[in-house]
Structures are given as C-alpha cells and as structure tokens.
Write a protein that holds these residues in place. Structure first.
Motif, PDB file in Angstrom:
ATOM      1  N   LEU A  34       0.740  -1.122  -0.114  1.00  0.00           N
ATOM      2  CA  LEU A  34       0.054  -0.060  -0.053  1.00  0.00           C
ATOM      3  C   LEU A  34       0.842   1.442  -0.078  1.00  0.00           C
ATOM      4  O   LEU A  34       1.828   1.301   0.472  1.00  0.00           O
ATOM      5  CB  LEU A  34      -0.945   0.140   1.281  1.00  0.00           C
ATOM      6  N   ASP A  35       0.446   2.263  -1.049  1.00  0.00           N
ATOM      7  CA  ASP A  35       0.936   3.544  -0.496  1.00  0.00           C
ATOM      8  C   ASP A  35      -0.165   4.370  -0.249  1.00  0.00           C
ATOM      9  O   ASP A  35      -1.263   4.369  -0.747  1.00  0.00           O
ATOM     10  CB  ASP A  35       1.057   4.393  -1.915  1.00  0.00           C
ATOM     11  N   VAL A  36       0.116   5.328   0.762  1.00  0.00           N
ATOM     12  CA  VAL A  36      -1.120   6.058   1.559  1.00  0.00           C
ATOM     13  C   VAL A  36      -0.699   7.368   1.457  1.00  0.00           C
ATOM     14  O   VAL A  36       0.522   7.809   1.800  1.00  0.00           O
ATOM     15  CB  VAL A  36      -1.080   5.646   3.130  1.00  0.00           C
ATOM     16  N   ASP A  37      -1.622   8.152   0.874  1.00  0.00           N
ATOM     17  CA  ASP A  37      -1.602   9.880   0.651  1.00  0.00           C
ATOM     18  C   ASP A  37      -2.432  10.480   1.548  1.00  0.00           C
ATOM     19  O   ASP A  37      -3.847   9.954   1.594  1.00  0.00           O
ATOM     20  CB  ASP A  37      -1.816  10.295  -0.383  1.00  0.00           C
ATOM     21  N   LEU A  38      -2.042  11.201   2.680  1.00  0.00           N
ATOM     22  CA  LEU A  38      -2.931  11.826   3.757  1.00  0.00           C
ATOM     23  C   LEU A  38      -2.657  13.511   3.530  1.00  0.00           C
ATOM     24  O   LEU A  38      -1.584  13.784   3.530  1.00  0.00           O
ATOM     25  CB  LEU A  38      -2.492  11.315   5.103  1.00  0.00           C
ATOM     26  N   PHE A  39      -3.860  13.988   3.319  1.00  0.00           N
ATOM     27  CA  PHE A  39      -3.914  15.372   3.173  1.00  0.00           C
ATOM     28  C   PHE A  39      -4.697  16.228   4.562  1.00  0.00           C
ATOM     29  O   PHE A  39      -5.629  15.805   4.710  1.00  0.00           O
ATOM     30  CB  PHE A  39      -4.677  15.794   2.051  1.00  0.00           C
ATOM     31  N   ILE A  40      -3.769  16.744   5.302  1.00  0.00           N
ATOM     32  CA  ILE A  40      -4.419  17.239   6.590  1.00  0.00           C
ATOM     33  C   ILE A  40      -4.151  18.631   7.014  1.00  0.00           C
ATOM     34  O   ILE A  40      -3.492  19.247   6.224  1.00  0.00           O
ATOM     35  CB  ILE A  40      -3.400  16.427   7.716  1.00  0.00           C
ATOM     36  N   ILE A  41      -4.751  19.041   7.889  1.00  0.00           N
ATOM     37  CA  ILE A  41      -4.758  20.315   8.487  1.00  0.00           C
ATOM     38  C   ILE A  41      -4.284  20.444   9.676  1.00  0.00           C
ATOM     39  O   ILE A  41      -5.011  19.514  10.662  1.00  0.00           O
ATOM     40  CB  ILE A  41      -6.249  21.126   8.361  1.00  0.00           C
ATOM     41  N   VAL A  42      -3.306  21.058  10.171  1.00  0.00           N
ATOM     42  CA  VAL A  42      -2.909  21.079  11.622  1.00  0.00           C
ATOM     43  C   VAL A  42      -3.194  22.445  12.411  1.00  0.00           C
ATOM     44  O   VAL A  42      -3.522  23.406  11.655  1.00  0.00           O
ATOM     45  CB  VAL A  42      -1.421  20.592  11.428  1.00  0.00           C
ATOM     46  N   GLU A  43      -3.220  22.012  13.597  1.00  0.00           N
ATOM     47  CA  GLU A  43      -3.428  23.315  14.536  1.00  0.00           C
ATOM     48  C   GLU A  43      -2.272  24.059  14.526  1.00  0.00           C
ATOM     49  O   GLU A  43      -0.932  23.488  14.693  1.00  0.00           O
ATOM     50  CB  GLU A  43      -3.951  22.840  16.080  1.00  0.00           C
ATOM     51  N   TYR A  44      -2.322  25.530  14.605  1.00  0.00           N
ATOM     52  CA  TYR A  44      -1.040  26.515  14.787  1.00  0.00           C
ATOM     53  C   TYR A  44      -0.484  26.186  15.902  1.00  0.00           C
ATOM     54  O   TYR A  44      -1.034  25.899  16.957  1.00  0.00           O
ATOM     55  CB  TYR A  44      -1.791  27.709  14.790  1.00  0.00           C
ATOM     56  N   GLY A  45       0.903  26.055  15.876  1.00  0.00           N
ATOM     57  CA  GLY A  45       1.668  26.093  17.103  1.00  0.00           C
ATOM     58  C   GLY A  45       2.251  24.671  17.560  1.00  0.00           C
ATOM     59  O   GLY A  45       2.983  24.595  18.345  1.00  0.00           O
ATOM     60  N   ILE A  46       1.591  23.597  16.802  1.00  0.00           N
ATOM     61  CA  ILE A  46       2.324  22.640  17.056  1.00  0.00           C
ATOM     62  C   ILE A  46       3.420  22.023  16.266  1.00  0.00           C
ATOM     63  O   ILE A  46       3.731  22.815  15.223  1.00  0.00           O
ATOM     64  CB  ILE A  46       1.288  21.210  16.872  1.00  0.00           C
ATOM     65  N   SER A  47       4.123  21.281  16.444  1.00  0.00           N
ATOM     66  CA  SER A  47       5.413  20.475  15.741  1.00  0.00           C
ATOM     67  C   SER A  47       4.805  19.648  14.597  1.00  0.00           C
ATOM     68  O   SER A  47       4.605  18.531  14.725  1.00  0.00           O
ATOM     69  CB  SER A  47       6.178  19.927  16.387  1.00  0.00           C
ATOM     70  N   ILE A  48       4.807  20.332  13.326  1.00  0.00           N
ATOM     71  CA  ILE A  48       4.312  19.649  12.158  1.00  0.00           C
ATOM     72  C   ILE A  48       5.193  18.342  12.013  1.00  0.00           C
ATOM     73  O   ILE A  48       4.809  17.173  11.645  1.00  0.00           O
ATOM     74  CB  ILE A  48       4.348  20.653  10.985  1.00  0.00           C
ATOM     75  N   ALA A  49       6.563  18.470  12.182  1.00  0.00           N
ATOM     76  CA  ALA A  49       7.393  17.483  12.045  1.00  0.00           C
ATOM     77  C   ALA A  49       7.210  16.187  12.823  1.00  0.00           C
ATOM     78  O   ALA A  49       7.033  15.032  12.458  1.00  0.00           O
ATOM     79  CB  ALA A  49       8.764  17.733  12.159  1.00  0.00           C
TER      80      ALA A  49
END
Length: 83
Positions: A34-49
């Motif tokens: 499987l290859d999985v692609d996720l398209f997300i929205i994150v909350e401001y101020g968190i570590s995206i990494a």
C-alpha cells in the motif's frame, strides 16, 4: 491534526467500508503493497514534523495489523494550518 483536507479526496469506501474515513485519504496498491497519501490540516503552534512522524508510524502499524498488507509508503501533505 485539526482535520483532513477534502478537496483531493479519493473514495476508499470499498476498502475500509466507512464513509467518514475517505475524506483526505488516498490509497494505492502497488506491487502488493500500500501507498497511503494523507492530506491534513494542523493546529497552529504544534510541531508539524512530530505530528507527521507520529501519523506515519501509527498509520503504518494500524493498516498492516488490520489488513496484513505491507505499507510501502505514507505520504503526508499539510494543506493548511488552523488557528
């Protein structure tokens, strides 16, 4: 993660049998993996990494243990930041 980005949604209802899980997710079977692609929205101020690292580990583990199919790749696209 604040949400899944829905403008690039693929219908994965037949794969997971739950309509609400298809939003912001694409799955492709490539060479029996499987290859999985996720398209997300994150909350401001968190570590995206850190969030992306956790998501990759969790998605890989959950899919492999639930389906028995090896996950080749988990790609995450951060499509927005919610304040």
């Amino acid at each position: 993660v604040s949400g899944l980005y829905s403008s690039v949604t693929r219908d994965i209802v037949s794969f997971l049998s739950k309509k609400n899980l298809s939003k912001g997710v694409q799955l492709r079977l490539v060479d029996d993996m499987l290859d999985v692609d996720l398209f997300i929205i994150v909350e401001y101020g968190i570590s995206i990494a850190e969030v992306c690292k956790t998501i990759v580990q969790t998605v890989r583990y959950k899919l492999e243990s639930m389906t028995g199919v090896k996950v080749r790749r988990v790609n995450i696209s951060v499509e927005g930041i919610r304040v």
